[in-house]
Design a protein around this motif. Sequence first.
Motif, short mmCIF file in Angstrom:
data_model
loop_
_atom_site.label_atom_id
_atom_site.label_comp_id
_atom_site.label_asym_id
_atom_site.label_seq_id
_atom_site.Cartn_x
_atom_site.Cartn_y
_atom_site.Cartn_z
N SER A 108 7.11 -34.64 40.58
CA SER A 108 7.27 -34.73 39.03
C SER A 108 5.93 -34.39 38.70
O SER A 108 4.89 -34.31 39.32
N TYR A 109 5.88 -33.81 37.37
CA TYR A 109 4.70 -33.48 36.50
C TYR A 109 4.69 -34.18 35.28
O TYR A 109 5.85 -34.40 34.63
N ARG A 110 3.55 -34.79 34.91
CA ARG A 110 3.52 -35.66 33.86
C ARG A 110 2.32 -34.94 32.70
O ARG A 110 1.09 -34.61 33.44
N TRP A 111 2.65 -34.93 31.27
CA TRP A 111 1.80 -34.46 30.53
C TRP A 111 1.49 -35.89 29.76
O TRP A 111 2.58 -36.65 29.23
N GLU A 112 0.20 -36.04 29.00
CA GLU A 112 -0.11 -37.09 28.43
C GLU A 112 -1.01 -36.79 27.24
O GLU A 112 -1.73 -35.64 27.42
N ILE A 113 -1.04 -37.39 26.08
CA ILE A 113 -1.87 -37.13 25.06
C ILE A 113 -2.90 -38.43 25.29
O ILE A 113 -2.36 -39.44 24.82
N LYS A 114 -4.10 -38.13 25.52
CA LYS A 114 -5.15 -39.06 25.79
C LYS A 114 -5.67 -39.43 24.45
O LYS A 114 -5.89 -38.64 23.43
N GLY A 115 -6.30 -40.56 24.39
CA GLY A 115 -6.68 -41.20 23.05
C GLY A 115 -5.82 -41.75 22.09
O GLY A 115 -4.62 -42.22 22.34
N LYS A 116 -6.16 -41.68 20.83
CA LYS A 116 -5.20 -42.11 19.64
C LYS A 116 -4.12 -41.16 19.66
O LYS A 116 -4.14 -40.04 19.66
N VAL A 117 -2.99 -41.72 19.22
CA VAL A 117 -1.85 -40.97 19.19
C VAL A 117 -0.96 -41.00 17.79
O VAL A 117 0.09 -40.27 17.63
N HIS A 118 -1.88 -41.45 16.78
CA HIS A 118 -1.27 -41.43 15.24
C HIS A 118 -1.65 -40.31 14.71
O HIS A 118 -2.94 -39.98 14.96
#
Length: 128
Positions: A99-109
């Motif tokens: 599998s491969y995962r993308w993430e938004i790091k830090g605040k997400v709003h």
Amino acid sequence: MIRSMGGLILLVISSAWALPPNPFQPHISPCDSLAAQLGSWGLKGVINSTETSTALMLSPQGAWRRIKSDSELFKGVQIESVGEGFVVAKLDPGCPLSSYRWEIKGKVHAMDAGITTDAGAANHQPSR
């Protein structure tokens, strides 16, 4: 004469296909190529609702795509889940990378001063 030219062309083409790969070029496995291709995609945002989550991703060619769970990103890559700030893709079982995962790091709003993704940084300054 035409038959002999056609036979000569066929002979040249078939011998070119029979050549071994260039030994001076590094061998890249299909799984490594797939991982590099996935690394060039960027997760830019996730919209959550009570029914489903939709991710906004940027392709290597600069095209924006809306991605949902159980959709196909491209051949051999199935989107497994989309959640708050992340997307997980499931790869073909032939690769050691499952599998491969993308993430938004830090605040997400949306009103946060800076949003950083794992592939790069996108600065968002709120209007005043």
